[in-house]
Design a protein around this motif. Sequence first.
Motif, PDB file in Angstrom:
ATOM      1  N   ARG A 121     -16.477 -14.097  -4.734  1.00  0.00           N
ATOM      2  CA  ARG A 121     -15.673 -13.022  -4.153  1.00  0.00           C
ATOM      3  C   ARG A 121     -15.165 -12.013  -5.190  1.00  0.00           C
ATOM      4  NH1 ARG A 121     -14.581 -13.678   1.166  1.00  0.00           N
ATOM      5  NH2 ARG A 121     -14.363 -11.423   0.924  1.00  0.00           N
ATOM      6  N   GLY A 122     -15.691 -12.070  -6.409  1.00  0.00           N
ATOM      7  CA  GLY A 122     -15.311 -11.084  -7.422  1.00  0.00           C
ATOM      8  C   GLY A 122     -13.815 -11.059  -7.693  1.00  0.00           C
ATOM      9  N   ILE A 123     -13.179 -12.215  -7.688  1.00  0.00           N
ATOM     10  CA  ILE A 123     -11.718 -12.286  -7.773  1.00  0.00           C
ATOM     11  C   ILE A 123     -11.171 -11.631  -9.043  1.00  0.00           C
ATOM     12  CG2 ILE A 123      -9.736 -13.845  -7.928  1.00  0.00           C
ATOM     13  CD1 ILE A 123     -10.983 -13.734  -5.153  1.00  0.00           C
ATOM     14  N   VAL A 124     -11.781 -11.929 -10.187  1.00  0.00           N
ATOM     15  CA  VAL A 124     -11.227 -11.418 -11.448  1.00  0.00           C
ATOM     16  C   VAL A 124     -11.360  -9.897 -11.553  1.00  0.00           C
ATOM     17  CG1 VAL A 124     -11.442 -11.459 -13.962  1.00  0.00           C
ATOM     18  CG2 VAL A 124     -11.454 -13.600 -12.668  1.00  0.00           C
ATOM     19  N   PRO A 125     -12.549  -9.310 -11.370  1.00  0.00           N
ATOM     20  CA  PRO A 125     -12.620  -7.844 -11.467  1.00  0.00           C
ATOM     21  C   PRO A 125     -11.775  -7.131 -10.421  1.00  0.00           C
ATOM     22  CG  PRO A 125     -14.710  -8.750 -10.686  1.00  0.00           C
ATOM     23  CD  PRO A 125     -13.891  -9.894 -11.174  1.00  0.00           C
ATOM     24  N   GLU A 126     -11.700  -7.680  -9.207  1.00  0.00           N
ATOM     25  CA  GLU A 126     -10.891  -7.036  -8.178  1.00  0.00           C
ATOM     26  C   GLU A 126      -9.402  -7.147  -8.488  1.00  0.00           C
ATOM     27  OE1 GLU A 126     -12.007  -5.097  -6.069  1.00  0.00           O
ATOM     28  OE2 GLU A 126     -13.971  -5.722  -5.341  1.00  0.00           O
ATOM     29  N   ALA A 127      -8.958  -8.307  -8.970  1.00  0.00           N
ATOM     30  CA  ALA A 127      -7.548  -8.472  -9.328  1.00  0.00           C
ATOM     31  C   ALA A 127      -7.179  -7.583 -10.509  1.00  0.00           C
ATOM     32  CB  ALA A 127      -7.260  -9.940  -9.652  1.00  0.00           C
ATOM     33  N   ASN A 128      -8.086  -7.485 -11.503  1.00  0.00           N
ATOM     34  CA  ASN A 128      -7.821  -6.615 -12.648  1.00  0.00           C
ATOM     35  C   ASN A 128      -7.739  -5.153 -12.226  1.00  0.00           C
ATOM     36  OD1 ASN A 128      -7.727  -8.760 -14.429  1.00  0.00           O
ATOM     37  ND2 ASN A 128      -9.856  -8.535 -15.086  1.00  0.00           N
ATOM     38  N   ALA A 129      -8.615  -4.749 -11.285  1.00  0.00           N
ATOM     39  CA  ALA A 129      -8.582  -3.366 -10.800  1.00  0.00           C
ATOM     40  C   ALA A 129      -7.268  -3.078 -10.079  1.00  0.00           C
ATOM     41  CB  ALA A 129      -9.770  -3.112  -9.868  1.00  0.00           C
ATOM     42  N   MET A 130      -6.785  -4.038  -9.301  1.00  0.00           N
ATOM     43  CA  MET A 130      -5.502  -3.867  -8.618  1.00  0.00           C
ATOM     44  C   MET A 130      -4.380  -3.677  -9.630  1.00  0.00           C
ATOM     45  SD  MET A 130      -5.471  -4.050  -5.198  1.00  0.00           S
ATOM     46  CE  MET A 130      -3.898  -4.795  -4.742  1.00  0.00           C
ATOM     47  N   ARG A 131      -4.389  -4.495 -10.668  1.00  0.00           N
ATOM     48  CA  ARG A 131      -3.330  -4.434 -11.682  1.00  0.00           C
ATOM     49  C   ARG A 131      -3.398  -3.145 -12.496  1.00  0.00           C
ATOM     50  NH1 ARG A 131      -0.067  -8.164 -14.083  1.00  0.00           N
ATOM     51  NH2 ARG A 131      -1.039  -9.821 -12.866  1.00  0.00           N
ATOM     52  N   ASP A 132      -4.635  -2.692 -12.776  1.00  0.00           N
ATOM     53  CA  ASP A 132      -4.811  -1.545 -13.662  1.00  0.00           C
ATOM     54  C   ASP A 132      -4.892  -0.209 -12.927  1.00  0.00           C
ATOM     55  OD1 ASP A 132      -4.890  -3.408 -15.702  1.00  0.00           O
ATOM     56  OD2 ASP A 132      -7.091  -3.499 -15.741  1.00  0.00           O
ATOM     57  N   GLN A 137     -11.538  -1.907  -3.921  1.00  0.00           N
ATOM     58  CA  GLN A 137     -12.800  -2.539  -3.542  1.00  0.00           C
ATOM     59  C   GLN A 137     -13.984  -1.962  -4.334  1.00  0.00           C
ATOM     60  OE1 GLN A 137     -13.526  -2.384   0.682  1.00  0.00           O
ATOM     61  NE2 GLN A 137     -11.665  -3.513   1.201  1.00  0.00           N
ATOM     62  N   SER A 138     -14.508  -2.779  -5.211  1.00  0.00           N
ATOM     63  CA  SER A 138     -15.684  -2.337  -5.957  1.00  0.00           C
ATOM     64  C   SER A 138     -16.817  -3.357  -5.913  1.00  0.00           C
ATOM     65  CB  SER A 138     -15.309  -2.069  -7.425  1.00  0.00           C
ATOM     66  OG  SER A 138     -14.828  -3.258  -8.051  1.00  0.00           O
ATOM     67  N   THR A 139     -16.546  -4.546  -5.371  1.00  0.00           N
ATOM     68  CA  THR A 139     -17.582  -5.577  -5.291  1.00  0.00           C
ATOM     69  C   THR A 139     -17.835  -5.933  -3.834  1.00  0.00           C
ATOM     70  OG1 THR A 139     -15.994  -7.416  -5.419  1.00  0.00           O
ATOM     71  CG2 THR A 139     -16.842  -6.553  -7.503  1.00  0.00           C
ATOM     72  N   VAL A 140     -19.008  -6.522  -3.590  1.00  0.00           N
ATOM     73  CA  VAL A 140     -19.343  -7.044  -2.257  1.00  0.00           C
ATOM     74  C   VAL A 140     -19.512  -8.552  -2.403  1.00  0.00           C
ATOM     75  CG1 VAL A 140     -20.974  -7.019  -0.347  1.00  0.00           C
ATOM     76  CG2 VAL A 140     -20.465  -4.904  -1.596  1.00  0.00           C
ATOM     77  N   GLY A 141     -18.676  -9.317  -1.711  1.00  0.00           N
ATOM     78  CA  GLY A 141     -18.662 -10.764  -1.884  1.00  0.00           C
ATOM     79  C   GLY A 141     -19.909 -11.452  -1.353  1.00  0.00           C
ATOM     80  N   ALA A 142     -20.194 -12.598  -1.969  1.00  0.00           N
ATOM     81  CA  ALA A 142     -21.288 -13.451  -1.496  1.00  0.00           C
ATOM     82  C   ALA A 142     -20.713 -14.476  -0.519  1.00  0.00           C
ATOM     83  CB  ALA A 142     -21.937 -14.167  -2.677  1.00  0.00           C
ATOM     84  N   ASP A 143     -21.411 -14.693   0.584  1.00  0.00           N
ATOM     85  CA  ASP A 143     -20.961 -15.648   1.598  1.00  0.00           C
ATOM     86  C   ASP A 143     -21.292 -17.076   1.192  1.00  0.00           C
ATOM     87  OD1 ASP A 143     -20.089 -13.858   3.951  1.00  0.00           O
ATOM     88  OD2 ASP A 143     -22.043 -13.039   3.397  1.00  0.00           O
ATOM     89  N   LEU A 144     -20.452 -18.013   1.640  1.00  0.00           N
ATOM     90  CA  LEU A 144     -20.715 -19.431   1.432  1.00  0.00           C
ATOM     91  C   LEU A 144     -21.295 -20.086   2.685  1.00  0.00           C
ATOM     92  CD1 LEU A 144     -18.977 -18.836  -1.071  1.00  0.00           C
ATOM     93  CD2 LEU A 144     -17.873 -21.058  -0.735  1.00  0.00           C
ATOM     94  N   TYR A 145     -20.750 -19.722   3.849  1.00  0.00           N
ATOM     95  CA  TYR A 145     -21.191 -20.343   5.090  1.00  0.00           C
ATOM     96  C   TYR A 145     -22.692 -20.128   5.292  1.00  0.00           C
ATOM     97  CZ  TYR A 145     -21.510 -21.558  10.012  1.00  0.00           C
ATOM     98  OH  TYR A 145     -21.863 -22.148  11.208  1.00  0.00           O
ATOM     99  N   GLY A 146     -23.388 -21.229   5.526  1.00  0.00           N
ATOM    100  CA  GLY A 146     -24.818 -21.149   5.780  1.00  0.00           C
ATOM    101  C   GLY A 146     -25.673 -21.041   4.534  1.00  0.00           C
ATOM    102  N   ARG A 147     -25.042 -20.927   3.359  1.00  0.00           N
ATOM    103  CA  ARG A 147     -25.807 -20.836   2.113  1.00  0.00           C
ATOM    104  C   ARG A 147     -26.032 -22.226   1.530  1.00  0.00           C
ATOM    105  NH1 ARG A 147     -25.305 -16.637   4.495  1.00  0.00           N
ATOM    106  NH2 ARG A 147     -25.437 -14.556   3.562  1.00  0.00           N
ATOM    107  N   ARG A 148     -26.976 -22.311   0.587  1.00  0.00           N
ATOM    108  CA  ARG A 148     -27.330 -23.610   0.010  1.00  0.00           C
ATOM    109  C   ARG A 148     -26.587 -23.834  -1.306  1.00  0.00           C
ATOM    110  NH1 ARG A 148     -33.307 -26.219  -0.342  1.00  0.00           N
ATOM    111  NH2 ARG A 148     -32.725 -26.579   1.845  1.00  0.00           N
ATOM    112  N   LEU A 149     -25.936 -24.984  -1.397  1.00  0.00           N
ATOM    113  CA  LEU A 149     -25.285 -25.441  -2.612  1.00  0.00           C
ATOM    114  C   LEU A 149     -26.132 -26.547  -3.212  1.00  0.00           C
ATOM    115  CD1 LEU A 149     -22.865 -25.730  -4.596  1.00  0.00           C
ATOM    116  CD2 LEU A 149     -21.830 -27.290  -2.906  1.00  0.00           C
ATOM    117  N   GLY A 150     -26.602 -26.351  -4.440  1.00  0.00           N
ATOM    118  CA  GLY A 150     -27.401 -27.355  -5.130  1.00  0.00           C
ATOM    119  C   GLY A 150     -26.574 -28.046  -6.199  1.00  0.00           C
TER     120      GLY A 150
END
Length: 319
Positions: A121-132, A137-150
């Motif tokens: 979910r791009g937490i660090v760059p988005e949180a840094n952008a909020m602070r600075d 919104q500059s990133t598009v998050g990757a979904d977990l539901y339905g995706r494969r975890l290896g």
Amino acid sequence: MKLRCAVLDDFQGVATTLADWTPVADAVEVTTFTEHFGTEDALAAAIEGFDIVVTLRERVPFPASLLARLPRLKLLVASGMRNSVIDYGAAAEHGVTVCGTGSASTPPVELTWALLLGLARGIVPEANAMRDGGPWQSTVGADLYGRRLGLLGLGKIGGRVAAVGLAFGMEVVAWSQNLTEERAQEVGVVRAASKEELLASSDFVSVHLALGDRTRGLLGAAELALMKPTAYLVNTSRAAIIDQDALADALQEGRIAGAGVDVFDTEPLPPAHPMRSLPGLLATPHLGYVSRDNYRTYYGQAVEDIQAFLAGAPVRRLG
């Protein structure tokens, strides 16, 4: 005269506050070191006058050359019950008893998901952008539901990581040298897969293997090349399981979407180390085991180990 005990790498200064040392206070004088000793010479000079040393996990090697320079050392306590950087034969030759402590599997499981979710979910760059005052919104998050975890490794920690993935609605596959379909089904994993299939088909890959001869360098350039360019890699296990140069190249060239890493070949990582500034890397300073309850276990059982040693009946011996 009291025995002298050195507690190494107490970075947060909590070793003597998260555990009760009063049971050994009459016999032992405790000194904590909050700075890491980066060379054998520096470490030997700092602890040569101590009878007992308490060390964290496998951060500080105790080879034969170091043990020979510690004539007063009689007891070495290492957190955890497995340690690959202590020369047990040399310890025995020098009359040094080596003991371990218990540890919890919960903190590394939690950190694994903190890194994976932070990447997705791009937490660090988005949180840094909020602070600075940066873009909204500059990133598009990757979904977990339905995706494969290896999962590379499905032991105590890997199994708990799998349970969380299943709760997120992910499809979970796993591989290790000794993994059986029975173990996979026990955990609820969709199935055991080959290593190559797991790497090629997973959207998220997480490492939960012990470091040994069979796992050192397990993921090199060829293995990382199998991963999707949209896939993320997480390692909270041991750095040497992944070829660090190959990982750096994959991130620099954008051949994987990102990596979350909590373990490094050199710890603490030098300030100018390339791993501190790689694109797509979410890095934490080996926080997997760092929690209040885990520290209470480590240091509380270190005190128990010292008590037992003083009583002539060492417990939780290693080697």
